[in-house]
Design a protein around this motif. Sequence first.
Motif, PDB file in Angstrom:
ATOM      1  N   PHE A 198       0.874  -1.175   0.000  1.00 46.47           N
ATOM      2  CA  PHE A 198       0.000   0.000   0.000  1.00 46.47           C
ATOM      3  C   PHE A 198       0.911   1.224   0.000  1.00 46.47           C
ATOM      4  N   THR A 199       0.838   2.046  -1.018  1.00 46.21           N
ATOM      5  CA  THR A 199       1.578   3.308  -1.050  1.00 46.21           C
ATOM      6  C   THR A 199       0.752   4.353  -0.310  1.00 46.21           C
ATOM      7  N   VAL A 200       1.350   4.974   0.720  1.00 42.96           N
ATOM      8  CA  VAL A 200       0.615   5.964   1.519  1.00 42.96           C
ATOM      9  C   VAL A 200       1.309   7.320   1.454  1.00 42.96           C
ATOM     10  N   ASP A 201       0.545   8.371   1.801  1.00 43.42           N
ATOM     11  CA  ASP A 201       1.031   9.741   1.581  1.00 43.42           C
ATOM     12  C   ASP A 201       1.876  10.309   2.712  1.00 43.42           C
ATOM     13  N   LYS A 202       1.955   9.603   3.848  1.00 44.67           N
ATOM     14  CA  LYS A 202       2.770  10.124   4.959  1.00 44.67           C
ATOM     15  C   LYS A 202       3.134   8.991   5.918  1.00 44.67           C
ATOM     16  N   MET A 203       4.047   9.300   6.828  1.00 43.74           N
ATOM     17  CA  MET A 203       4.374   8.326   7.882  1.00 43.74           C
ATOM     18  C   MET A 203       3.168   8.162   8.799  1.00 43.74           C
ATOM     19  N   LEU A 204       2.924   6.931   9.173  1.00 37.96           N
ATOM     20  CA  LEU A 204       1.817   6.608  10.074  1.00 37.96           C
ATOM     21  C   LEU A 204       2.168   7.052  11.494  1.00 37.96           C
ATOM     22  N   THR A 205       1.181   7.589  12.226  1.00 44.42           N
ATOM     23  CA  THR A 205       1.381   7.857  13.658  1.00 44.42           C
ATOM     24  C   THR A 205       0.284   7.116  14.419  1.00 44.42           C
ATOM     25  N   PRO A 206       0.566   5.917  14.891  1.00 46.51           N
ATOM     26  CA  PRO A 206      -0.447   5.148  15.623  1.00 46.51           C
ATOM     27  C   PRO A 206      -0.872   5.881  16.890  1.00 46.51           C
ATOM     28  N   PRO A 207      -2.124   5.709  17.303  1.00 48.47           N
ATOM     29  CA  PRO A 207      -2.594   6.384  18.527  1.00 48.47           C
ATOM     30  C   PRO A 207      -1.898   5.844  19.765  1.00 48.47           C
ATOM     31  N   SER A 208      -1.667   6.747  20.734  1.00 50.90           N
ATOM     32  CA  SER A 208      -0.942   6.336  21.949  1.00 50.90           C
ATOM     33  C   SER A 208      -1.784   6.463  23.210  1.00 50.90           C
TER      34      SER A 208
END
Length: 637
Positions: free
Chosen positions: A442-452
């Motif tokens: 999957f090509t995505v537009d930004k780095m993922l930031t998982p919820p914390s």
Amino acid sequence: PNVCAVQKLIGTNRKYFTNCKQWYQRKICGKSTVISYECCPGYEKVPGEKGCPAALPLSNIYETLGVVGSATTQLYSDRSNLRPEIEGPGSFTIFAPSNEAWASLPAETLDSLVSNVNIELLNALRYHMVNKRVLTDDLKHGTTLSSMYQDLPIQIHHYPNGVRHLLLKADHHATNGVVHVIDKVIATTTNSIQQIIETEESLETLRAAVAASDLNSLLESKGQYTLLAPTNEAFEKIPRETLNRILGDPEALRDLMNHHILKSAMCAEAIIAGLTMETLEGTTLDVGCSGEELTLNGKPIIANKDVLATNGVVHFVNELLIPDSAKTLFELAQESEVSKSTDFFRQAGLSSHLTGSERVTLLAPVNDVFKDGLPVVDSNMKNLLLNHIVKDQLSSKYLYHGQKLQTLGGKELRVFVYRNNLCIENACIAAHDKRGRFGTLFTVDKMLTPPSGSVMDVLKADHRFSTLVAAIQSAGLTENLNRPGTFTVFAPTNEAFRAMPQGDLNKLMGNAKELANILKFHVADEILVSGAVNALVRLKTMQGDKLEVSMKNNVIHVNKEPVAESDIMATNGVIYAVNSVLQPQASRPQERGDEPADPALEIFKQASALSKVSQRNPRLAPVYSRLLARMKHSGGS
């Protein structure tokens, strides 16, 4: 009348009868053409008359050959003693090679024919004949005609671009049949595609691969296929590790072989511009041409073309065409706009997840995300990258809103489906999936930031929101923002509160009900990430009014105020940092557009504005006086 138009390749005698699209492009394999107007078959010009009004008298096939530009075929008919047959009674069709077609034969081939005119040459000519009258209307795609030489078949191919293979001048009627002039001498074909593979030394590796893929019977069967046959050299160009992996994996090998077989026979002569052809694997290849060269996916890799078989045609290719379905995730990523991501994963020591047989989906940011260089890899970054690898091999078309995905880093990611985008947490899919042998890219537009943590957890952990946290607690909203939900919070920073007049701020903080009202105006009960905002989105807030969220110059705006930071993800929502406190419409009566205006209030506003202006401009004083009179009159009524 009776004028036919053809597309003629400049500098040659080659002519094409093509469809409208090719006609208007005025190009054949990138070379310019002119439109040539000629008398249609069987007609001739008359001096002083328009077009070709005069019908030619019919003669037998032998005589007609001399009239239509196939004098060499006529000569060879005489030498081989075919002449009496095509001068006599009957109903024949002859596909007569043009003079240029005979001249272009290899010298040894022509010598073997003319040195044995009564057998070889006669048989060759009779292979060009059919024992009945066949017009072009009868030449449907896929038609097989029985020739007059041992009933060997003649295959008819009529291509989507309007080209009928080999046909130059068609439908020349004769008293005993019909003549079609063609631009090549038809070679007799007795070998299937499989037999060509078995006898050709340069296809030894392919022979073993076809056998291992269990495709022998298909390539021997009746049908019409195009085999793009990789030579031994093509296999040798592939890294040994990659080739061994594919050859040792029956499913990947079968996909590889099927990717080289087109579902229909496609001769080089029929390629006059780009065509998208479907393979047996279900994928597509772009088949085109540049000058005299055939191209595959834009590359001139065809080494030997038009080796005809009884069930199709073989083109030898000097590069292996590896389909996505036979590639590892690492190979898929290296060939696309996410190649920097693979470097990043490799630096983090995670290559094994991209090259092994683990069923995973890689969320790979586009290269532009790393235009300033790759971040430093530490333990936190490695864990973040592990959260870009989702367990199981997914397809984006099966994802649904609210779906939860498990990562190798132990996080749970949410899927958000919007009208114009599909997002996983804050990262939205930017290109079509690439599905490999075991993994999907999957090509995505930004780095993922998982919820914390929850919205309240995130706000408390960020010093910029200390005033907001105190306000939420004062207004009794803490429990709301801690519970499971789908919130979008436009969170005023400490700077936003400091920008308010001190008296207003004190008043607001001292009124729990009004404070709660203002804070609820900053919270919507649905998650909206920045990638879902293309133009304007209206969000209904917990307070009841709507917020307008828009994108301008790649910056998110809420009620026309720019957002300081987007997509701070929480387990129960998403947070945007804003440097101003947003005011509900109830606090801004002058901006309300959904309530009737108070006439007296409107007059007062105008009067007040004009009062200030009139002090600077004496000419406006009478206008101001009239407005005051209207106010008095309005008050008296």
